[in-house]
Design an enzyme around this catalytic site. Structure first.
Site, PDB file in Angstrom:
ATOM      1  N   GLU A 320       0.828  -1.205   0.000  1.00  0.00           N
ATOM      2  CA  GLU A 320       0.000   0.000   0.000  1.00  0.00           C
ATOM      3  C   GLU A 320       0.864   1.258   0.000  1.00  0.00           C
ATOM      4  O   GLU A 320       0.561   2.231  -0.698  1.00  0.00           O
ATOM      5  CB  GLU A 320      -0.937   0.004   1.197  1.00  0.00           C
ATOM      6  CG  GLU A 320      -1.871   1.203   1.212  1.00  0.00           C
ATOM      7  CD  GLU A 320      -2.959   1.106   2.251  1.00  0.00           C
ATOM      8  OE1 GLU A 320      -3.947   1.861   2.143  1.00  0.00           O
ATOM      9  OE2 GLU A 320      -2.833   0.295   3.188  1.00  0.00           O
ATOM     10  N   LYS A 341      -7.335   1.058  11.612  1.00  0.00           N
ATOM     11  CA  LYS A 341      -7.331  -0.335  12.075  1.00  0.00           C
ATOM     12  C   LYS A 341      -6.385  -0.530  13.254  1.00  0.00           C
ATOM     13  O   LYS A 341      -6.500  -1.518  13.982  1.00  0.00           O
ATOM     14  CB  LYS A 341      -6.937  -1.285  10.937  1.00  0.00           C
ATOM     15  CG  LYS A 341      -7.997  -1.471   9.860  1.00  0.00           C
ATOM     16  CD  LYS A 341      -7.562  -2.529   8.850  1.00  0.00           C
ATOM     17  CE  LYS A 341      -8.607  -2.741   7.758  1.00  0.00           C
ATOM     18  NZ  LYS A 341      -8.652  -1.629   6.808  1.00  0.00           N
ATOM     19  N   HIS A 346      -9.413  -5.071  12.402  1.00  0.00           N
ATOM     20  CA  HIS A 346      -9.889  -5.205  11.019  1.00  0.00           C
ATOM     21  C   HIS A 346     -11.323  -5.721  11.012  1.00  0.00           C
ATOM     22  O   HIS A 346     -11.586  -6.881  11.320  1.00  0.00           O
ATOM     23  CB  HIS A 346      -8.975  -6.162  10.257  1.00  0.00           C
ATOM     24  CG  HIS A 346      -9.154  -6.147   8.773  1.00  0.00           C
ATOM     25  ND1 HIS A 346     -10.290  -5.653   8.163  1.00  0.00           N
ATOM     26  CD2 HIS A 346      -8.342  -6.569   7.768  1.00  0.00           C
ATOM     27  CE1 HIS A 346     -10.173  -5.787   6.853  1.00  0.00           C
ATOM     28  NE2 HIS A 346      -9.000  -6.324   6.597  1.00  0.00           N
TER      29      HIS A 346
END
Length: 419
Positions: A320, A341, A346
């Site tokens: 990411e 998160k 999550h």
């Protein structure tokens, strides 16, 4: 009101929010927890997890379904659907929408990554121990993943466009994106969109643990979710729901709605690489980010905040980070990036919707929630992750990233400077 004919794409705004999370029941409680940098992760309390290698999760505490539905109906709803109804009721109240005025123009798009996992496990045990004749006749409608959307449409009396995407951890973001597109092309004027999940169960926890996807920091649950940190060892399962009210701009203006943000970009593209691992070259995630910037006619240096998918796994966090750098170029080092998160865990199919809600709230409040537990940054994760403490700053453009098993890359872009 009759069906719309084809014409120019209509503008879509957010006029309501609802949430249920490990940080609290409701948007304000969840937002306050995020801004305070508080972790909602703790020891599993819904069942005895002592035999499992992972004994921590982000559970929703203090949730009473009888605050939202009557006792008889609550018995026929899995927890994931109960969460969705609660979030949708809050979203309706915050938006001020009167569904009864034009129910055929109000839709629901709410997905779940797994659906009624608790119901599935409970009824499977009933069949093995007591025989097939004792299986609950509501077993199937309680379990199937589309039922959150169905139950919310019943609850609201919304008889318009309906959908229920199932794209693993990208589900909630896909639901918002699909709702955005449906309104833009004229299929609805208002859509309740989001995600919901309640899969903290023995089987689901054991399955993710067997895949070595979860943190085993059982003795330090509040420090277990640590996106972009060198010492991260997996994600933390969580549960909850978030629902956004999306509405056609002029429709919202006519009724005097409070407009929180405009949805200006949505991309959903595939990695075509691996069932669980992200593409190490981040091609899909990069392309999704580039696409939303193009759609929104937004320069990289105009992006103020990115709510990262940020799972606290080695491969996702690095991939990411690379995607953000490839898509934004040098501007990547100026944008604030954080993973909520780190505080919620999550939320699987609900994560994308909850984090889209956070992206909208950052625009409204001018505050960027932090990434907690970022004590020793991974050298390959070198962006501004807002470590430790929330940051007050004006936010005009925010992005929410969501990536799911199977190679789903979903990105949403919200703006306030267009309103």
């Amino acid at each position: 009101m009759g069906e719309r004919t084809a014409g120019p794409r209509r503008r879509v705004v957010v006029t309501g929010l609802g949430a249920v999370s490990p940080l609290g029941i409701g948007v304000e409680a969840s937002w306050e927890g995020l801004v305070a940098g508080r972790s909602g992760v703790g020891p599993v309390s819904r069942f005895d997890a002592s035999d499992l290698p992972v004994r921590i999760a982000g559970e929703v505490h203090g949730f009473d379904p009888l605050h939202y539905v009557d006792r008889k109906r609550a018995r026929h709803l899995d927890r994931f659907a109960q969460f969705a109804i609660a979030a949708a009721q809050e979203a309706r109240a915050s938006s001020g929408i009167v569904v009864e005025d034009e129910p055929e123009r109000v839709g629901v798009v709410i997905g779940s990554g797994i659906g009624g996992m608790e119901t599935f496990e409970t009824q499977h045990r009933t069949m093995l121990e007591r025989g097939p004749g004792r299986v609950n006749p509501f077993f199937v409608p309680m379990m199937i993943a589309n039922m959150a959307a169905g139950e919310v449409s019943i609850e609201l009396g919304a008889r318009g466009y309906i959908g229920a995407p199932v794209t693993a951890c990208a589900t909630g973001a896909n639901a918002i994106g699909e709702a955005y597109q449906a309104i833009a092309r004229g299929d609805a004027d208002v859509i309740f969109a989001g995600g919901t999940e309640a899969s903290i169960t023995p089987m689901a926890l054991a399955g993710f643990a067997a895949a070595r996807a979860l943190s085993t920091r059982n003795d330090e649950p509040q420090r277990a979710s640590r996106p972009f940190d060198r010492d991260r060892d997996g994600f933390v399962m969580a549960e909850g729901s978030a629902v956004l009210v999306l509405e056609e701009l002029e429709h919202a203006r006519r009724r005097g709605a409070s407009i929180l943000a405009e949805v200006c970009g949505y991309a959903s593209v595939a990695d075509a690489y691996h069932v669980t691992a992200p593409d190490p070259e981040a091609r899909g995630a990069t392309r999704a980010l580039q696409l939303v910037l193009q759609q929104a006619q937004c320069r990289p240096d105009q992006v103020d905040y990115i709510n990262a998918h940020g799972t606290s796994t080695i491969y996702n966090d690095r991939s990411e980070t690379l995607a953000i750098k490839q898509a934004l170029g040098e501007a990547a080092y100026q944008v604030a990036v954080s993973s909520t998160k780190s505080m919620t865990g999550h939320m699987l199919g609900a994560a994308g919707a909850f984090e889209a809600m956070v992206a909208v709230m950052s625009l409204v409040k001018g505050v960027i929630p932090p990434t907690i537990n970022l004590d020793n940054p991974d050298p390959e994760c070198d962006l501004d992750y807002v470590p430790g403490t929330a940051r007050e700053q004006p936010v005009q453009v925010s992005i929410s990233n969501s990536f799911g098993f199977g190679g789903h890359n979903v990105v949403l872009l919200f703006r306030r400077d267009t309103l």
